[in-house]
Design an enzyme around this catalytic site. Structure first.
Site, PDB file in Angstrom:
ATOM      1  N   SER B 172       0.830  -1.189   0.000  1.00 15.29           N
ATOM      2  CA  SER B 172       0.000   0.000   0.000  1.00 15.29           C
ATOM      3  C   SER B 172       0.875   1.255   0.000  1.00 15.29           C
ATOM      4  O   SER B 172       1.753   1.382  -0.856  1.00 15.29           O
ATOM      5  CB  SER B 172      -0.922  -0.046   1.217  1.00 15.29           C
ATOM      6  OG  SER B 172      -1.996   0.822   1.056  1.00 15.29           O
ATOM      7  N   ASP B 342      -8.666  -6.581  -4.692  1.00 17.76           N
ATOM      8  CA  ASP B 342      -8.254  -5.257  -4.188  1.00 17.76           C
ATOM      9  C   ASP B 342      -8.743  -4.192  -5.165  1.00 17.76           C
ATOM     10  O   ASP B 342      -8.265  -4.114  -6.294  1.00 17.76           O
ATOM     11  CB  ASP B 342      -6.718  -5.243  -4.068  1.00 17.76           C
ATOM     12  CG  ASP B 342      -6.183  -3.938  -3.489  1.00 17.76           C
ATOM     13  OD1 ASP B 342      -6.962  -2.967  -3.350  1.00 17.76           O
ATOM     14  OD2 ASP B 342      -4.983  -3.890  -3.178  1.00 17.76           O
ATOM     15  N   HIS B 375      -7.937  -5.314  -0.334  1.00 18.71           N
ATOM     16  CA  HIS B 375      -6.628  -4.697  -0.150  1.00 18.71           C
ATOM     17  C   HIS B 375      -5.907  -5.244   1.085  1.00 18.71           C
ATOM     18  O   HIS B 375      -4.697  -5.432   1.072  1.00 18.71           O
ATOM     19  CB  HIS B 375      -6.825  -3.182  -0.029  1.00 18.71           C
ATOM     20  CG  HIS B 375      -5.549  -2.408   0.093  1.00 18.71           C
ATOM     21  ND1 HIS B 375      -4.571  -2.440  -0.879  1.00 18.71           N
ATOM     22  CD2 HIS B 375      -5.083  -1.581   1.062  1.00 18.71           C
ATOM     23  CE1 HIS B 375      -3.560  -1.661  -0.505  1.00 18.71           C
ATOM     24  NE2 HIS B 375      -3.844  -1.133   0.665  1.00 18.71           N
TER      25      HIS B 375
END
Lengths: 203, 409
Positions: B172, B342, B375
């Protein structure tokens, strides 16, 4: 050393040690693994199936998930010494374009193709009147991923039309033995597959 | 980022405004003051000197200092990677991936993780005292970027005497930092593992961040950012920001699997606005837990840093150029991973990076992991993902000459 498919062995023989290699449709990475250990090549791969990619990367090979027909265009010209396509050309939607791209991004391309002009294939079609199903190409017509079959002669004609030079030829029989080092009408009948070392007109 | 959902979930709570700020407690871990002699220039042009970076290390640095792995944490992460969190008491956030015998093996590698510049768990950030005024920085803290965070990390790595990191790993926002490391310091990074990330923050992601920031700034207790001075805490706003963000970390399938339309401790809906549904209760819990450990202004600054991230823009508009330092192909070996469900950092974002790396014929591996966990999957138990990371690091270790294990397991 791992044991690899007959056509892959012949491909590996055509690769100079310490070179940069891109294996298109590298599967589980058997050839790349072999080349990196036996010939110390800097090897990369593209593979469509996620299972194949995961196996490759989990074994320390540099492989990306991708489609040769869309992803080869990204690479710069001459990025590799060899771009290899083993037994996959016949499954491409645009085999001619793929061949062109391979010869652009590799100084050499190495391609192995199954021969649809092989005598067993011809005989099956002639005698049964049905699409041939052989040991190496064991699919029914409605399930086969192989959508662009060619004979060895067809392949050679295409390379001539594209201005691609065939630098080496290996025709192999059903047992994986090399039966010829050059293309001929007889080779087109007796060879089950062909392995070709190619150089594009820009190379 | 996920919390177990089976435990009973308390309603949204508002502790007394005079409660301790998250880091008034003594934190475990290490801390260093950097850029003391020569201030560091931020992307904004502001110079910042003598700032503090809190960090933690695991494992042992080898004699030639070639086994160091930098881990970059995500938006609300911190440097407590594999140890009990000092505020929440929960296990480290990446114990799935990092630790003895894990893919990032602390028996073998020297793992470093630092709290980002602008953070609130020990590194200098907006809640700290500005020496010039003797008051908390608040919004007078300079805006920092991903590039600035990595610049500070580079100073830390130099401080530790490490010339070249074996690998930089992060997911991320951590993945953004990994990319930044590889682009800004290609000679100081042997391998890079950007996970579930992007080379630029998308319009949709900026939009979600803006919702979060507006929620914080709309809280009357935010006081124009001066809440520390005024003794208030914008907890309601920060909790809403976290709730909105938390949805983006999951997937529709994961939410449905976890909660469906199940009711929370009741047999029927109440015809009111209590948390009737489990999913509401869960989000409220996530929001309430978050405000215990995070500073609202830090949240503004760090989300902003992500919004500003755009590697291609910094490289003249073409992402591939970012990976061609001095006209030559980047020497860094990359392994990218994305997760099929995601939608915050979808596979297409990773693929765009792969295409740019292919355009310079860089050494790159890329895998999309099949999962419905969204995610957050990069923090969770995803065996295939872990195999990939393990295999990639093994391959790199062989090339880096690290194949001998420090001690047998």
């Amino acid at each position: 050393m791992v044991d690899i498919r007959d056509d892959l062995k012949l491909i590996a023989e055509m690769v100079e040690p310490n070179s940069r290699v891109l294996d298109v449709g590298c599967g589980d990475g058997a050839l790349l693994d072999y080349l990196s250990h036996a010939k110390n090549v800097d090897g990369r791969g593209i593979e469509l199936s996620m299972d194949g990619v995961r196996q490759c990367v989990a074994h320390g090979l540099s492989v990306i998930q991708g489609d040769a027909e869309t992803d080869l265009k990204d690479y710069p010209a001459g990025a590799f010494d060899y771009v290899i396509l083993g037994q996959t050309l016949q499954a491409m939607r645009q085999p001619r374009d793929v061949l062109q791209m391979m010869c652009r991004i590799g100084r050499r391309a190495i391609v192995s193709v199954p021969n649809f002009g092989y005598w067993r294939v011809r005989l099956q079609l002639m005698l049964t009147g049905r699409m041939p199903v052989t040991e190496k190409l064991g699919y029914q017509w409605w399930e086969t991923p192989n959508i662009h079959f060619c004979t060895l002669r067809d392949f050679v004609v295409l390379t001539e039309e594209m201005g691609i030079t065939i630098e080496q030829t290996r025709i192999i029989d059903r047992a994986g033995r090399v039966t010829s080092h050059a293309h001929s009408g007889l080779a087109n009948l007796l060879g089950e597959q062909g392995v070709f070392l190619l150089r594009g007109n820009g190379g | 980022m996920s919390a177990p959902t089976s435990a009973p979930q308390p309603p949204l709570v508002t502790p007394a405004p005079d409660g301790p700020a998250p880091n008034d407690q003594v934190m475990p871990g290490k801390c260093v003051r950097l850029a003391v002699d020569r201030p560091m220039r931020l992307d904004s042009g502001v110079e910042i000197g003598g700032f503090q970076i809190a960090y933690q290390t695991y494992g042992t640095l080898n004699a030639d200092k070639s086994n160091a792995i930098m881990i970059c944490h995500a938006l609300t992460g911190d440097h407590f990677v594999v140890e009990k969190h000092p505020v929440t008491g929960k296990p480290g956030w990446w114990e799935m991936l990092v630790g003895p015998g894990k893919p990032v093996d602390t028996d073998r590698y020297f793992v470093i993780c630092s709290n980002v510049l602008g953070g609130c768990l020990g590194s200098t950030g907006p809640k700290d005292i500005d020496p010039a005024t003797g008051q908390p920085y608040g919004l007078s803290f300079p805006v920092v970027t991903i590039g600035d965070m990595v610049r500070a990390q580079k100073l830390l790595v130099e401080h530790l005497g490490i010339e070249k990191l074996f690998c930089v790993v992060g997911g991320s926002m951590g993945g953004m930092q990994v990319l930044q490391w590889a682009v800004a310091y290609p000679e100081s990074v042997f391998a890079a593992v950007p996970i579930a990330t992007a080379a630029r923050h998308s319009a949709q992601n900026i939009a979600f961040h803006e919702v979060g920031r507006q929620a914080i700034m709309a809280d009357p207790n935010w006081r124009g950012g001066n809440y520390l001075l005024e003794g208030t805490k914008p907890e309601a706003g920060l909790a809403v920001a976290r709730m909105a963000a938390h949805i983006t970390y999951l997937s529709e399938a994961a939410l449905h699997r976890k909660f469906g339309r199940n009711l929370q401790d009741r047999k029927a809906v109440t015809y009111g606005f209590d948390a009737d549904f489990q999913v509401e209760s869960y989000l409220r819990y996530q929001g309430a837990a978050f405000v215990e450990r995070f500073d609202a202004n830090s949240y503004l600054y760090i989300t902003r840093a992500m919004d500003y991230f755009d590697l291609a823009a910094d490289a003249g508009g073409t992402l591939a150029n970012a990976f061609r330092p001095g006209g030559k192909t980047t020497p860094v070996r990359f392994c990218l991973a994305s997760f099929s469900s995601d939608w915050l950092f979808p596979t297409s974002e990773s693929r765009a990076i792969v295409h740019a790396l292919n355009a310079v014929a860089a050494n790159v591996s890329f895998v999309e992991i099949e999962t419905d966990k969204g995610h957050d999957a990069f923090l969770l138990d995803e065996p295939e993902f872990h195999q990939v990371i393990h295999g990639f690091l093994e391959g790199c270790a062989e090339h880096r000459g690290l194949s001998v294990r420090r001690r047998a397991r």
